[in-house]
Motif scaffolding. Structure first.
Motif, PDB file in Angstrom:
ATOM      1  N   ALA A   1      37.991  34.202  43.684  1.00 18.59           N
ATOM      2  CA  ALA A   1      37.009  35.861  44.226  1.00 18.59           C
ATOM      3  C   ALA A   1      37.974  37.046  44.080  1.00 18.59           C
ATOM      4  O   ALA A   1      38.450  37.549  45.174  1.00 18.59           O
ATOM      5  N   SER A   2      37.427  38.326  43.101  1.00 21.24           N
ATOM      6  CA  SER A   2      37.917  39.127  43.365  1.00 21.24           C
ATOM      7  C   SER A   2      36.249  40.261  44.122  1.00 21.24           C
ATOM      8  O   SER A   2      35.716  39.602  42.958  1.00 21.24           O
ATOM      9  N   VAL A   3      36.050  40.521  44.898  1.00 22.97           N
ATOM     10  CA  VAL A   3      35.490  41.624  45.735  1.00 22.97           C
ATOM     11  C   VAL A   3      35.662  42.440  45.140  1.00 22.97           C
ATOM     12  O   VAL A   3      36.833  43.498  45.926  1.00 22.97           O
ATOM     13  N   PHE A   4      34.647  43.817  44.833  1.00 23.39           N
ATOM     14  CA  PHE A   4      34.993  45.531  45.266  1.00 23.39           C
ATOM     15  C   PHE A   4      33.485  45.551  45.199  1.00 23.39           C
ATOM     16  O   PHE A   4      32.426  45.033  45.201  1.00 23.39           O
ATOM     17  N   ASP A   5      33.887  46.357  46.695  1.00 24.26           N
ATOM     18  CA  ASP A   5      33.101  47.116  47.365  1.00 24.26           C
ATOM     19  C   ASP A   5      32.176  48.724  46.713  1.00 24.26           C
ATOM     20  O   ASP A   5      32.825  49.659  46.831  1.00 24.26           O
TER      21      ASP A   5
ATOM     22  N   THR B   1      40.934  40.004  55.100  1.00 22.63           N
ATOM     23  CA  THR B   1      41.512  38.956  56.505  1.00 22.63           C
ATOM     24  C   THR B   1      40.895  37.760  56.155  1.00 22.63           C
ATOM     25  O   THR B   1      42.050  36.569  56.894  1.00 22.63           O
ATOM     26  N   LEU B   2      39.601  37.419  55.258  1.00 28.38           N
ATOM     27  CA  LEU B   2      39.887  35.545  55.188  1.00 28.38           C
ATOM     28  C   LEU B   2      40.522  36.246  53.798  1.00 28.38           C
ATOM     29  O   LEU B   2      40.089  34.436  53.528  1.00 28.38           O
ATOM     30  N   GLY B   3      40.932  36.567  53.202  1.00 32.97           N
ATOM     31  CA  GLY B   3      42.120  36.030  52.598  1.00 32.97           C
ATOM     32  C   GLY B   3      41.334  36.033  50.713  1.00 32.97           C
ATOM     33  O   GLY B   3      41.937  35.975  49.428  1.00 32.97           O
ATOM     34  N   TYR B   4      40.142  37.550  50.431  1.00 33.61           N
ATOM     35  CA  TYR B   4      39.665  37.847  49.586  1.00 33.61           C
ATOM     36  C   TYR B   4      41.139  38.931  48.600  1.00 33.61           C
ATOM     37  O   TYR B   4      41.639  39.511  49.956  1.00 33.61           O
ATOM     38  N   SER B   5      41.136  38.954  47.518  1.00 37.96           N
ATOM     39  CA  SER B   5      41.369  40.406  46.752  1.00 37.96           C
ATOM     40  C   SER B   5      39.476  41.389  46.297  1.00 37.96           C
ATOM     41  O   SER B   5      39.130  40.569  46.046  1.00 37.96           O
ATOM     42  N   ALA B   6      40.337  42.278  47.181  1.00 38.51           N
ATOM     43  CA  ALA B   6      39.264  42.952  48.131  1.00 38.51           C
ATOM     44  C   ALA B   6      39.540  44.563  47.322  1.00 38.51           C
ATOM     45  O   ALA B   6      40.501  44.985  48.196  1.00 38.51           O
ATOM     46  N   ASP B   7      38.804  45.685  47.279  1.00 41.16           N
ATOM     47  CA  ASP B   7      38.609  46.800  46.828  1.00 41.16           C
ATOM     48  C   ASP B   7      37.496  47.704  46.892  1.00 41.16           C
ATOM     49  O   ASP B   7      36.429  47.196  47.173  1.00 41.16           O
ATOM     50  N   GLY B   8      37.660  48.590  46.964  1.00 43.64           N
ATOM     51  CA  GLY B   8      36.153  49.690  46.830  1.00 43.64           C
ATOM     52  C   GLY B   8      36.264  50.876  46.837  1.00 43.64           C
ATOM     53  O   GLY B   8      37.011  51.271  46.130  1.00 43.64           O
TER      54      GLY B   8
ATOM     55  N   ARG C   1      37.240  52.518  40.738  1.00 42.71           N
ATOM     56  CA  ARG C   1      36.484  51.533  40.185  1.00 42.71           C
ATOM     57  C   ARG C   1      36.873  50.145  39.267  1.00 42.71           C
ATOM     58  O   ARG C   1      36.541  51.396  37.793  1.00 42.71           O
ATOM     59  N   THR C   2      36.844  49.547  39.713  1.00 46.76           N
ATOM     60  CA  THR C   2      37.940  48.886  38.939  1.00 46.76           C
ATOM     61  C   THR C   2      36.889  47.387  38.401  1.00 46.76           C
ATOM     62  O   THR C   2      35.980  47.006  39.617  1.00 46.76           O
ATOM     63  N   PRO C   3      36.908  46.402  37.091  1.00 48.98           N
ATOM     64  CA  PRO C   3      36.104  45.351  37.456  1.00 48.98           C
ATOM     65  C   PRO C   3      35.998  44.665  38.386  1.00 48.98           C
ATOM     66  O   PRO C   3      37.984  44.270  38.392  1.00 48.98           O
TER      67      PRO C   3
ATOM     68  N   ASN D   1      29.775  44.801  44.650  1.00 54.35           N
ATOM     69  CA  ASN D   1      28.821  44.303  45.880  1.00 54.35           C
ATOM     70  C   ASN D   1      28.031  46.437  46.419  1.00 54.35           C
ATOM     71  O   ASN D   1      29.225  47.190  46.488  1.00 54.35           O
ATOM     72  N   LEU D   2      26.710  46.228  45.988  1.00 54.27           N
ATOM     73  CA  LEU D   2      26.109  47.817  45.573  1.00 54.27           C
ATOM     74  C   LEU D   2      25.117  47.533  47.547  1.00 54.27           C
ATOM     75  O   LEU D   2      24.016  46.994  47.283  1.00 54.27           O
ATOM     76  N   GLY D   3      25.863  47.724  48.323  1.00 59.48           N
ATOM     77  CA  GLY D   3      25.341  47.568  49.918  1.00 59.48           C
ATOM     78  C   GLY D   3      24.510  48.586  50.066  1.00 59.48           C
ATOM     79  O   GLY D   3      25.919  49.692  51.003  1.00 59.48           O
ATOM     80  N   TYR D   4      23.169  48.703  50.479  1.00 60.41           N
ATOM     81  CA  TYR D   4      22.494  49.457  51.073  1.00 60.41           C
ATOM     82  C   TYR D   4      23.011  51.397  50.756  1.00 60.41           C
ATOM     83  O   TYR D   4      23.261  51.899  51.253  1.00 60.41           O
TER      84      TYR D   4
END
Length: 482
Positions: free
Chosen positions: A35-39, A53-60, A71-73, A78-81
């Motif tokens: 999974a790719s994750v965007f914060d 660190t856990l191996g995910y493709s992540a950006d924000g 801001r990429t798909p 995550n729309l966190g707080y």
């Protein structure tokens, strides 16, 4: 806009681990390895760092701390707080829509709850308040947040936990998630000795696990290719392995497995009435095959599930089912059950508890559930030391009122005289590994006449006074003379 400038950038926190929303999604199995994750509104970027660190493709991206982020798909956004720190109502809605537009599979939305405001001082501003540090906070009721999300993006959110919701792009994925939330119980299995089975037990294990989970044999493609290869190499075919399993187990065992799987499916289908019940074509293949196998048709399963849901709304039916339950501690007003034993109580009560979870989401820390039989109310109780402490004390309680659609939290961690438990064996299931240990302790406490005045022993101080008056003390789960 309000016209008042607030210090939004000051709300960003530094974390040594994943944030609560991301940790919840991970625990729910919603972060696939690829999974790719965007914060969206990532603050100082701690979640991004931990995910990488856990191996995910992540950006924000964050307007204050990461303004150059693109801001990429992504498959998970995550729309966190973030929503609760925006003082403009229209901007809040724009941010939610923007985050949803980027989510290819899943959007995680979280906001602070009204109970977070109890010890917070500040001055009113719009529908929230400005804190002493100059930040804005909007606090939500659980149902208020869910309704606002649905009105804003037109998608039904699913409660993951208090203040945390999931929005799925694919309805089949949403239904798979909801089906996974039903508590499961697998009767204890006894394997009769058989040379060929014993020699190939490890290879056959994935097939046995599938049959226990689904109460049927797998269709083509439902077992992992590696598992199929191992079975074929060991015994020749999946069909041969299935016959071996039936040879070393009893028909009675599989009848019990089928009964429990039927109950699980009815509970899931009953709870699917919250919102719009999915069409059969919107369910994933394994789920549809289970339903056909155990009910014949989806329509028949829905009719049975609706009767179950109707019974759940009848306080007299809840009372009768609570009194007939072989699992759980009964009081005049409620049935108390350990979380590990929820799947062993009557299906009507499981639907009742499921209604509360549909509103509040899962409470990971709670290990006891209180099912009220006098009012439509379910409480989730946290006893952190339940396993190791012979008489654990209550740390917190989250109560879901199904009539008022409210979720409330009470904190007992600072109490100098919190409630505590007795007779722990009554809360757990018949096969709980420590049930006999708890029973032995209860018998010794009864012999010592410690339960003669139940009105005195429900709190920590009252219990300690009773122990001292009797001249005894506890050493682990053993009662000793002082």
């Amino acid at each position: 806009m309000t016209g008042e400038v607030v210090a939004r950038h000051k709300t960003a926190l530094s974390r040594g681990s994943l944030s609560r929303p991301m940790a919840t999604a991970s625990a729910d199995g919603l972060l696939a390895a690829d999974a790719s994750v965007f914060d969206y509104g990532c603050g100082k970027g701690d979640d991004i760092r931990h995910l990488r660190t856990l191996g995910y493709s992540a950006d924000g991206w964050d307007p204050a701390h990461r303004p150059d982020g693109v801001r990429t798909p992504a498959s998970v956004v995550n729309l966190g707080y973030v929503l609760n720190v925006i003082e403009s109502r229209s901007e809040r809605a724009d941010v939610l829509r923007a985050a949803w537009a980027l989510a290819q599979d899943l959007l995680i939305v979280s906001a602070r709850m009204t109970w977070d405001a109890r010890d917070l001082s500040g001055r009113p501003l719009g529908d929230g308040l400005v804190t002493r540090t100059g930040t804005f906070q909007k606090f939500y009721e659980q149902n208020e947040l869910a309704e606002w999300i649905q009105q804003t993006v037109g998608v039904r959110p699913h409660a993951a936990a208090p203040g945390i919701f999931y929005l799925f792009r694919d309805e089949a994925a949403a239904q798979s998630f909801l089906a996974s939330r039903v508590y499961t119980y697998r009767p204890r299995i006894t394997i009769d000795p058989q040379a060929q089975y014993d020699a190939n037990e490890a290879a056959i294990a994935p097939l046995l696990e599938f049959m226990q989970r689904h109460a049927r044999a797998p269709k083509q493609g439902e077992l992992e290719p590696g598992a199929v290869t191992g079975i074929v190499e060991a015994v020749g075919s999946v069909g041969r392995a299935q016959r071996l399993i039936r040879q070393v187990t009893t028909d009675e065992y599989w009848e019990r497995v089928s009964a429990h799987r039927r109950a699980e499916l009815l509970i899931y289908i009953a709870l699917s009435r919250f919102g719009r019940r999915p069409r059969f074509s919107q369910l994933d293949k394994s789920l549809t095959t289970d339903i056909r196998s155990l009910f014949g048709t989806y329509q028949d399963a829905c009719r049975q599930a609706d009767r179950l849901l109707l019974a759940c709304g009848d306080q007299a039916m809840l009372y009768v089912n609570a009194r007939s339950s072989k699992i759980g501690k009964q009081t005049p007003s409620a049935l108390y059950v350990h979380r590990s034993a929820i799947a062993e109580i009557p299906p009507v009560l499981q639907v009742y508890e499921g209604c509360a979870r549909a509103l509040a989401g899962t409470i990971p820390s709670a290990n006891l559930v209180k099912l009220s039989v006098t009012e439509p109310q379910v409480s989730y109780l946290t006893y952190p030391t339940f396993e190791r402490d012979p008489h654990p004390t209550l740390r917190s309680a989250i109560t879901v009122n199904l009539r008022k659609l409210t979720v409330d939290w009470r904190d007992y961690s600072q109490s100098d005289n919190p409630p505590l438990l007795h007779r722990k064996e009554e809360f757990v299931g018949a096969e709980h590994p420590r049930r006999q240990l708890y029973e032995r302790l209860t018998r010794s406490e009864i012999r010592a006449n410690l339960y003669a005045h139940p009105e005195r022993i429900g709190t920590q101080k009252g219990w300690q006074s009773t122990l001292e008056a009797a001249g005894v003390h506890l050493q682990g789960h053993r009662l000793k003379r002082a």
